[in-house]
Enzyme design. Structure first.
Site, PDB file in Angstrom:
ATOM      1  N   GLU A 328       3.149  -9.024  -7.455  1.00 35.75           N
ATOM      2  CA  GLU A 328       3.100 -10.543  -7.973  1.00 35.75           C
ATOM      3  C   GLU A 328       2.278 -11.343  -8.661  1.00 35.75           C
ATOM      4  OE1 GLU A 328       5.551 -11.673  -3.782  1.00 35.75           O
ATOM      5  OE2 GLU A 328       3.439 -11.828  -3.388  1.00 35.75           O
TER       6      GLU A 328
HETATM    7  C1  ACM Z   1       4.142  -8.003  -1.158  1.00 33.12           C
HETATM    8  O1  ACM Z   1       4.954  -8.138  -0.369  1.00 33.12           O
HETATM    9  N1  ACM Z   1       4.025  -9.014  -2.160  1.00 33.12           N
HETATM   10  C2  ACM Z   1       3.577  -6.746  -1.342  1.00 33.12           C
END
Ligand code: ACM
Length: 690
Positions: A328
């Site tokens: 992310e």
């Molecule tokens: C995650 O759940 N962004 C690793």
């Protein structure tokens, strides 16, 4: 005379997945004792023998081979637990020279730093006169001791270990639990008791998520601002972290630290804004979600910093693997910062993913120089990286398989997100290598195992245990036991004693609910609220996130925080409904018992809800569940009616079914960030009516 069974079951060979539950119900012919298979995880193979070993104070221990301090500590801990369980005083010391009735023969203490290749197998042979635990390594013996503790069972006025032979070894080498200590800090004793729980169910990797946008939780002496600015004063000192590593090693558990980069890095950048890609945070970020801040992958200064930091961390964390996060990272600055654009152009990096792969290559070079291997979340998967990185898959089984097809080792996590608040049965049946896998045998070898994830948005020290346990015990079985151990009802049967065993280790997953309810009410008088709470479970992560807009500033003391996911009664009701629906008008004892279980539950809820409605007038924090309490009375009434119509073979009045289903639909809508755990069962009962 044999104190334990026999004629009926001694000749049974129990291979995991085969006749596992049968002996539990097989009557002993000569005594009231019978073998209750409560093992979790189930061993690879178990053969029952003749009779049983009686646990008495005459038990003595010998260690004919390895006598390492680690092994001796493990044996003494196991003796204390057996002693607590049986009430029989057991040795306080180990006589390493003499003969014993519990003979623990361990070939080697194992690797100085436990790795993926540690031999974790063991064999256990119990006869009427002795217990032999053999293992190639201390870690194998530690697993065998946990099995021994789970085998002890009551018989008459005392406790026995049934005579048997177990040959056991894990199916997967990587059996992890991740705890996010970045979003909410978890005190060391919380981590220690969870490590004890991990050991009890033979998990072997504690993945310590140490940095997040909300906090940098590990002390750096080289870069002291990381915690001085980035942690609200809540962090682990290096000595504490070393102590936790030692604590885990003593229990056969590796510690893999995670330092998130280049995203989820607000806390790094709050302390050292000069490392940012453009925009700089002014402090850590209380809101959860995905942050736009990112380390700058284009500057040498960033890598110099990471190199010094990771070098320091290797003096704390000896594991071969270091997790660099990597998930992310939208990093809008990478698209807009002219200096970063120019760098990308000069290096032929066409987009953010390519720039992140470049960053990962640079970090990998640092780790390699430090004799460490890299683990990262899905997003690190990129052909630019060599094949010895491990990809932790959080986006699904398909992404894990995609990695394996490209030759990358992987650890499955997607189905094991505890904050999805699913019943244990769902992650239990999710297999890192399902029976119908299309991976080739050599690709399958790249799947190292699985990891349970406990993210930190919605848990603190008071509630975390009840999210992790006992569901993680079921998942641990998926990682350890043979693939064909998949009987959900048998899993739930064994999960209850496992849950109680976990509580004896200090875990608070059972008591925290009552404590939370007392706190809500400001009173010890929680009898009605306790019954009421059984009707609910927390909603999934996404729903809570949307409905409550949580941040680190949100107190975790709402009703949703007290109630447990997958309360034991949920599966009991499911089973009762199955039994009733198989023969709705039957008066057989099984059907009568099922009918009673359902009726009792609904009747208790009908009685409890009005009391809770009265009590909440004086308990403002509880008032959020007012609508739920009103709905519960209607739902429980529908439940009573459905059971009555089915049991008497009487068709319900016209319009009842449609009106009932409409009430159920209303009850599915969000309210108070809890959901009714029994709605699927109730829908089945209603729908079974004409
Ligand atoms: C995650 O759940 N962004 C690793």
């Amino acid at each position: 005379m044999s104190r334990f069974c026999l004629a009926t079951i001694c000749s049974l060979v129990i291979v995991a997945g085969g006749l596992i539950s049968q002996p539990a119900y097989a009557q002993a012919s000569t005594t009231s004792a019978m073998f209750r298979n409560q093992l979790m995880p189930q061993p690879a193979s178990l053969h029952l023998g003749d009779g049983a070993f009686q646990i008495t104070s005459a038990l003595t221990v010998s260690l004919p081979r390895t006598r390492s301090g680690r092994l001796q500590r493990a044996v003494l801990r196991a003796l204390r637990r057996l002693e607590d369980q049986t009430g029989v005083p057991l040795p306080r010391t180990i006589d390493t020279t003499g003969a014993g009735t519990l003979i623990i023969s361990v070939a080697s203490d194992g690797a100085r730093v436990q790795g993926l290749d540690e031999d974790e197998s063991y064999s256990l042979t119990v006869t009427q006169s002795s217990i032999d635990l053999d293992a190639p390594t201390t870690v194998g013996a530690i697993h065998g001791l946990e099995t021994l503790i789970q085998l002890a069972q009551p018989s008459g006025h005392g406790y026995i270990i049934p005579a048997l032979t177990i040959q056991d070894a894990p199916r997967f080498r990587w059996r992890g639990l991740m705890i996010d200590c970045g979003r909410h800090f978890e005190p060391l004793d919380v981590l220690e008791r969870n490590i004890d729980g991990m050991a009890a169910v033979k998990l072997n990797v504690f993945h310590w998520h140490l940095t997040e946008d909300q906090g940098f939780r590990i002390q750096s002496k080289v870069f002291p601002k990381l915690t001085a600015v980035g942690s609200d004063g809540q962090f682990y000192t290096q000595d504490q972290a070393r102590e936790l590593v030692r604590y885990a090693r003593d229990r056969g558990i590796r510690v893999v630290p995670e330092f998130e980069m280049p995203g989820h890095s607000t806390a790094w950048l709050a302390a050292y804004p000069e490392l940012a890609s453009g925009s700089q945070p002014t402090g850590t970020r209380p809101e959860f979600g995905i942050s736009n801040y990112a380390l700058d992958p284009t500057r040498q200064q960033t890598y110099d910093f990471i190199e010094k930091f990771l070098r320091e961390m290797t003096t704390i964390f000896p594991d071969q693997y270091v997790h660099i996060g990597g998930d992310e990272t939208p990093a809008p600055d990478w698209k807009t910062n002219p200096r970063i654009r120019a760098f990308m152009k000069a290096h032929g990096l066409k987009d953010n993913a390519a720039l992140q792969a470049y960053f990962n290559q640079r970090v990998l070079a640092i780790l390699t120089q430090l004799h460490r291997r890299m683990v990262g979340w899905d997003e690190i998967l990129n052909p630019a990286l060599p094949k010895d990185v491990v990809v932790q898959s959080w986006r699904g089984v398909a992404s894990l398989a995609a990695g394996a097809r490209q030759g990358y080792q992987g650890v499955l996590s997607a189905p094991y997100y505890l904050d999805q608040m699913q019943p244990a049965s769902i992650p239990y049946l999710a297999d890192p290598i399902p029976a119908d896998t299309t991976l080739t045998p050599s690709q399958q070898k790249l799947i190292l195992g699985g990891e349970i994830c406990m993210w930190g948005e919605h848990v603190d020290a008071r509630t975390i245990d009840s999210r992790i346990w006992p569901r993680s015990a079921a998942i641990a079985e998926r990682f350890w036991s043979p693939q064909n151990v998949r009987d959900v009802n048998d899993m739930y049967r064994r999960l209850q004693p496992a849950s109680v065993e976990l509580e004896t280790l200090g875990l608070q997953h059972l008591t925290s609910e009552d404590a939370g309810l007392r706190g809500l009410l400001g009173s010890e008088n929680i009898a009605a609220l306790r019954i009421f709470a059984q009707a609910f479970e927390p909603v999934r992560f996404g729903e809570r996130y949307r409905e409550q807009n949580t941040s680190t500033l949100t107190p975790l003391t709402s009703f949703v925080d007290a109630v447990r996911p997958d309360p034991p009664i949920r599966h009991q009701l499911e089973l009762a409904a199955q039994t009733l629906l198989a023969a709705p008008t039957s008066t057989s004892p099984a059907t009568e018992a099922a009918r009673k279980a359902l009726n009792d539950f609904f009747a208790q809820q009908i009685a409890a809800a009005p009391q809770v409605l009265i009590q909440m007038q004086d308990a403002p924090r509880l008032q959020a569940v007012q609508l739920r309490a009103e709905q519960l009375q209607d739902l429980a009434t529908i439940g009573r009616q459905a059971v009555r119509y089915l049991s008497t073979g009487t068709p319900p009045p016209a319009g009842w079914k449609a009106a009932s289903l409409a009430t159920l639909d209303q009850a599915k809508k969000p309210s108070a960030i809890v959901r009714f755990q029994f709605l699927p069962t109730l829908a089945e009962l209603v729908n079974a009516n004409p």
